[in-house]
Design a protein around this motif. Sequence first.
Motif, short mmCIF file in Angstrom:
data_model
loop_
_atom_site.label_atom_id
_atom_site.label_comp_id
_atom_site.label_asym_id
_atom_site.label_seq_id
_atom_site.Cartn_x
_atom_site.Cartn_y
_atom_site.Cartn_z
N SER A 65 49.41 46.69 33.05
CA SER A 65 48.12 46.30 32.49
C SER A 65 47.08 47.40 32.71
CB SER A 65 47.65 44.98 33.11
OG SER A 65 47.56 45.12 34.51
N ASP A 82 45.22 49.55 29.68
CA ASP A 82 43.76 49.59 29.60
C ASP A 82 43.26 51.02 29.61
OD1 ASP A 82 43.66 46.92 29.51
OD2 ASP A 82 42.94 46.61 31.57
N SER A 120 47.55 39.22 27.34
CA SER A 120 46.24 39.42 27.96
C SER A 120 45.12 38.83 27.11
CB SER A 120 46.00 40.91 28.21
OG SER A 120 46.07 41.61 26.99
N PHE A 121 45.32 38.79 25.79
CA PHE A 121 44.26 38.28 24.91
C PHE A 121 44.20 36.75 24.92
CE2 PHE A 121 42.16 37.20 20.92
CZ PHE A 121 41.11 38.10 20.90
N LYS A 155 44.87 35.46 29.16
CA LYS A 155 44.00 36.07 30.18
C LYS A 155 44.66 36.19 31.56
CE LYS A 155 40.19 35.93 27.46
NZ LYS A 155 40.53 35.06 26.36
N GLN A 156 44.13 35.43 32.56
CA GLN A 156 44.65 35.61 33.93
C GLN A 156 46.07 35.08 34.09
OE1 GLN A 156 42.19 33.53 33.00
NE2 GLN A 156 41.73 31.99 34.56
N TYR A 157 46.56 34.32 33.08
CA TYR A 157 47.93 33.80 33.18
C TYR A 157 48.94 34.72 32.50
CZ TYR A 157 45.42 29.65 34.62
OH TYR A 157 44.59 28.79 35.28
N ALA A 158 48.50 35.92 32.10
CA ALA A 158 49.37 36.83 31.37
C ALA A 158 50.67 37.12 32.14
CB ALA A 158 48.64 38.13 31.07
N THR A 200 46.97 30.45 19.74
CA THR A 200 47.92 30.47 20.85
C THR A 200 49.32 30.20 20.32
OG1 THR A 200 46.17 29.51 22.17
CG2 THR A 200 48.35 29.58 23.16
#
Lengths: 90, 648
Positions: free
Chosen positions: B283, B287, B422-423, B426-429, B588
């Motif tokens: 990640s 980025d 990630s889109f 999010k934090q559960y990627a 989703t």
Amino acid sequence: MKKNLPFAMINAVRKLVSLNMLKIGQTLSVRELSGPKDIKYKLYDLGITKGVKLTLISKSPLGDPFNILVRGYNLAIEKELAIKIKGTLL
Amino acid sequence: MRVVLVGNQNSGKSTLFNLLTKKHQKIANYPGATVDFMEGYTKDKSIHFTDLPGVFSLTPYSPEQEITLNYLLNQDYDLILNVIDVTQLERSLYLTTQLSDLDKPVVVALNMSDILKQNGENIHLETLEKRFGMSFIKISATKNDGIFDLLCLISSKDYLKHKHPLYPQEIETEITKIIPSLNTDNKRYYALKLLENHESFNDVIAESHANIASFTTDLYEYLAHHRYNFIEGLLKRAFVKLTKYDKRTAKIDKILLNKYLAIPIFLLIMFFIYTFSVGFIGSRSVDFMETSIDNLSNFLRTWLSGLNASSWSISLLVDGVINGVGTMAAFIPQLIVLFIFINLLEATGYMTRIAFFLNKLFRRFGLSGRALIPFILGSGCSVPAIMSSRTIANKKERDMTIILTPMVPCSAKLPIITLFGSFFFKQYAGLITFLLYLTSILVILLMAIIMKYLFKVKTTTGYLSEMPTYKLPKPKYLFRDVINQVWDFIKNATTIILLASLVIWVLLSFNFKFQYGVPIEKSILAYLGNILAYLFYPLFGELSWASSVSILQGLVAKEQVVSSMKVIASVSNSSSILTASVFTFFTTASALSFMIFNLFSAPCIASIAAMKGELGSTKKTFYAVLFQTGFAYLFASLIFWILHWGGF
């Protein structure tokens, strides 16, 4: 004394057990192999010949295959094959 | 002068070959790492070396062992260099006794002799040389010790050339009688084969069969027994302490192969590898690289406009080349980390243990325990993974593994997971990534069961595998392997991706009248994509030419999916892929469906080519790809509609 007895007589005295019956740490002196030729030949090539000593080192967490010590090296062998290797307990 | 390297797996043959030829070759610890044989020269080109696949006897038990036997019997060479792991003398010399049946002279290199010295043991080489009639030499490939002496011995041709008969008199007599009726090279070898197989074509041989039948019914067994007895006796005389079981390996095995700990430890290791390489490194590097590429793009755009460059040439460079290739560059850091871990698993000897404790589980699904090696390698790249399936002896089990391996999410599919993960999550990627890997394992097992019935796989020859002692790999070799693998990937990927990116850019920037600067919806690509979109409608619940085209690009290379989306987004003036107007329809549900379809559908062209090579049939390959894509299509649609109706 026993050393001079022919195999047949030893077998009469000591029952043959197959490799899969061993407990961890026990040693087997191989007396006979059964099964199809190509499998037997592979086992011979790997050093599992008559008279050789096999020690059961460990079993897979799922109980199969076995990890055995033969001729100074470790060999993983499936239960299905271990059944085909018989000998006397040492 | 031509020399062939022959030896057991894990004898250090490949390390020695690398030293002798300085040519790169992969070193690994699982049986049969050397899939194809390698060739190379010494610096002055005077000696040509061939590194043959590892064998433990001259009877072939897998296709690659067949390569070795065929080469030894039929190819033209001057000398056999038998490489032996000196800590495994008893078993290794068995092959040496068989090599002595061949015509060519043999030099035996006792590798890892430094370990012998460490243990205070020694070997009387002259005893071995006298009995075999072959030259023996101590070397250590990892310590670069004795290599010069070995090269001198080979190039001076000063080795022993008259091998001594090793078998009991009654066998040797029959061999001598049969030899005159043979019209081939390697007469001793073929004479023995005739006797072992009970074949005969004249009276002399028939008589020999009768003579041998008087003392043994199975000559193969008789000879194997004799060879091992011969070695045992010889080693006693050569003052060698018979090799002991490696204590350190025993201690490590007690933990790693522990009844209760083995599987949790394995899962923990795999979980760590993936969260570290995909999550932590992945990640961050994605980025970082995306920001860098954006900065570079913006800088170039301003700079080139300042130079009055035409708008199409700026777009070609920035949108076509930099964005396409740059996206691939973003996941190189995690690829490096992943390759380091996979190589570590192989080189330490842990990979064989994984096969050991998973064997029983895999057999239930008609797969060999060894299938795990291609599956794990497949998480890096399907191409080498598919090729590593050659170690599986049974053809049906091998074919199943080849077809299933591309369904393992390869590293090139990661950008797709990372992007959507990630889109949308999010934090559960990280969790989603882990769940997708888990899904792929379940899917592979399900497919295996289906194929087990389709192929009618019966339980086959049992699992037998050497358990190598644990070794600490040399960082130098490890990193060289990793660098080479990553470099191979970059070389292959950039050319394909550069080409594909340029094609998309052209299709995207022009319309059918070849006018530049048309709106995206009017481009050639959009037109083609609009037709394809109907096909993909069940996956997204939306007619999307942009996603359809990107999926198609995945055929060229999976990393192409995201870079294609990036190029399309970039041309429509959006800096982030999923906020571009053409991609805002993703929910989703359709995001998951998109990921799943890409995970399981037809692999990239390179993998399909590898599949064809290993399956050995175009028809089978076609059906395999159809099977994979058909399944992916159904599965992805199903997931989409279930989630869609669930309101996601």
